[in-house]
Design an enzyme around this catalytic site. Sequence first.
Site, PDB file in Angstrom:
ATOM      1  N   LYS A   1     -49.821  35.895  -6.816  1.00  0.00           N
ATOM      2  CA  LYS A   1     -49.567  34.662  -7.562  1.00  0.00           C
ATOM      3  C   LYS A   1     -50.517  34.536  -8.751  1.00  0.00           C
ATOM      4  O   LYS A   1     -50.114  34.068  -9.824  1.00  0.00           O
ATOM      5  CB  LYS A   1     -49.701  33.446  -6.644  1.00  0.00           C
ATOM      6  CG  LYS A   1     -48.586  33.316  -5.620  1.00  0.00           C
ATOM      7  CD  LYS A   1     -47.209  33.155  -6.266  1.00  0.00           C
ATOM      8  CE  LYS A   1     -47.035  31.819  -6.949  1.00  0.00           C
ATOM      9  NZ  LYS A   1     -45.654  31.646  -7.493  1.00  0.00           N
TER      10      LYS A   1
ATOM     11  N   TYR B   1     -51.134  37.771  -1.046  1.00  0.00           N
ATOM     12  CA  TYR B   1     -50.295  36.684  -1.565  1.00  0.00           C
ATOM     13  C   TYR B   1     -50.946  36.012  -2.770  1.00  0.00           C
ATOM     14  O   TYR B   1     -50.342  35.908  -3.846  1.00  0.00           O
ATOM     15  CB  TYR B   1     -50.018  35.648  -0.478  1.00  0.00           C
ATOM     16  CG  TYR B   1     -49.536  34.331  -1.036  1.00  0.00           C
ATOM     17  CD1 TYR B   1     -48.361  34.248  -1.772  1.00  0.00           C
ATOM     18  CD2 TYR B   1     -50.272  33.153  -0.851  1.00  0.00           C
ATOM     19  CE1 TYR B   1     -47.918  33.044  -2.311  1.00  0.00           C
ATOM     20  CE2 TYR B   1     -49.843  31.949  -1.380  1.00  0.00           C
ATOM     21  CZ  TYR B   1     -48.666  31.899  -2.107  1.00  0.00           C
ATOM     22  OH  TYR B   1     -48.241  30.709  -2.641  1.00  0.00           O
TER      23      TYR B   1
ATOM     24  N   THR C   1     -49.962  28.220  -6.889  1.00  0.00           N
ATOM     25  CA  THR C   1     -50.685  27.725  -5.716  1.00  0.00           C
ATOM     26  C   THR C   1     -52.173  27.583  -6.012  1.00  0.00           C
ATOM     27  O   THR C   1     -52.718  28.273  -6.891  1.00  0.00           O
ATOM     28  CB  THR C   1     -50.510  28.697  -4.535  1.00  0.00           C
ATOM     29  OG1 THR C   1     -51.361  28.325  -3.456  1.00  0.00           O
ATOM     30  CG2 THR C   1     -50.860  30.124  -4.938  1.00  0.00           C
ATOM     31  N   ASP C   2     -52.846  26.718  -5.259  1.00  0.00           N
ATOM     32  CA  ASP C   2     -54.297  26.598  -5.391  1.00  0.00           C
ATOM     33  C   ASP C   2     -55.028  27.794  -4.787  1.00  0.00           C
ATOM     34  O   ASP C   2     -56.227  27.987  -5.029  1.00  0.00           O
ATOM     35  CB  ASP C   2     -54.798  25.294  -4.767  1.00  0.00           C
ATOM     36  CG  ASP C   2     -54.501  25.160  -3.281  1.00  0.00           C
ATOM     37  OD1 ASP C   2     -53.827  26.046  -2.713  1.00  0.00           O
ATOM     38  OD2 ASP C   2     -54.916  24.152  -2.674  1.00  0.00           O
ATOM     39  N   GLU C   3     -54.320  28.627  -4.039  1.00  0.00           N
ATOM     40  CA  GLU C   3     -54.972  29.775  -3.404  1.00  0.00           C
ATOM     41  C   GLU C   3     -55.472  30.801  -4.411  1.00  0.00           C
ATOM     42  O   GLU C   3     -56.306  31.648  -4.077  1.00  0.00           O
ATOM     43  CB  GLU C   3     -54.034  30.418  -2.389  1.00  0.00           C
ATOM     44  CG  GLU C   3     -53.677  29.489  -1.253  1.00  0.00           C
ATOM     45  CD  GLU C   3     -52.945  30.177  -0.105  1.00  0.00           C
ATOM     46  OE1 GLU C   3     -53.286  31.339   0.202  1.00  0.00           O
ATOM     47  OE2 GLU C   3     -52.040  29.560   0.466  1.00  0.00           O
TER      48      GLU C   3
END
Length: 346
Positions: free
Chosen positions: A159, A155, A130-132
């Site tokens: 990741k 989260y 994810t870009d998060e």
Amino acid sequence: MKILVTGGAGFIGSAVVRQAVNAGHEVVNLDALTYAACLDNVESVSSNPLYTFEHADIRDRAALDRIFFEHNPDKVMHLAAESHVDRSIDSPGAFIQTNVLGTYNLLEAARAHWIAKGSQETFRFHHISTDEVYGSLGETGQFTEDTPYDPRSPYSASKASSDHLVRAWHETYGLPVVLTNCSNNYGPFHFPEKLVPVIILNALAGKPLPIYGNGANIRDWLYVEDHADALLTVLEAGEVGRAYNIGGENERTNLQLVQTLCGILDELRPAETPYADLITYVADRPGHDARYAIDPTRISTELGWRPSVTVEEGLRRTVEWYLKNEDWWRALQSREGVGERLGTKA
């Protein structure tokens, strides 16, 4: 290709499974069938002889070893993950167990399989992230593949950890990996706890449309079918050891996104008053990142991939799908946490 897809009964994973099978690839769908998974998502390909389902958990190393031995995949697409930020705030342990330890188990099982097959150069381990992991942007700039990691939630931290593990297994053991980091997905079969389906289903029920804070948080929105196409492109043509950012090139504030959905619903399923009248501002999420934006230059220039739909086109397709598939989402609304405000324990 013979692809082992983890999390193939989830939202993005099922889109990958459907596209891969329809493209003529053999697919083994490994899924633990936790709360957000639904085998109805892959019903359209479930009777295809190219498709096989394995009910297993990536935290179970013995099950992974068996599946690799029995099915002998030459590609792995790792999508199995806990992915809801609000749930990670309330229960971070599940995210560490699945996203970090589960990824470790899968890497080790894949490495053992790869070695047993003579360390084949054609083998690929594709890790989907994810870009998060990059944190939060200001008013300008975009995430590139070289942006330093700066995760802000349990989260995104889990990741980021899994991304680092995948890179380490490539550098230390030579495992042939590719990585992708995507922006916010939306589209058919989206589990009804994320923003887009929450807005659609609350509007249809005449319930408040909750927007965190002042609705100014910006995301880059990516139609899930476009994402699946990009993932298969990277799997086939991506350079080993390289990461690719996948974005929709569709930045919108959360408020703009909700207003667009309301306008589409006003047209397709008009109510007595405009759906936008239901918009309600609620307490913001703890640690809510201000802005995400993807620079997709690498995947565009190296692999020739670009998104095929604008956010307006994709949202219209999504609303139409939910209007036509009430049986699907009705069956999921009784699952744990659906319809509740999560992520407030912090």
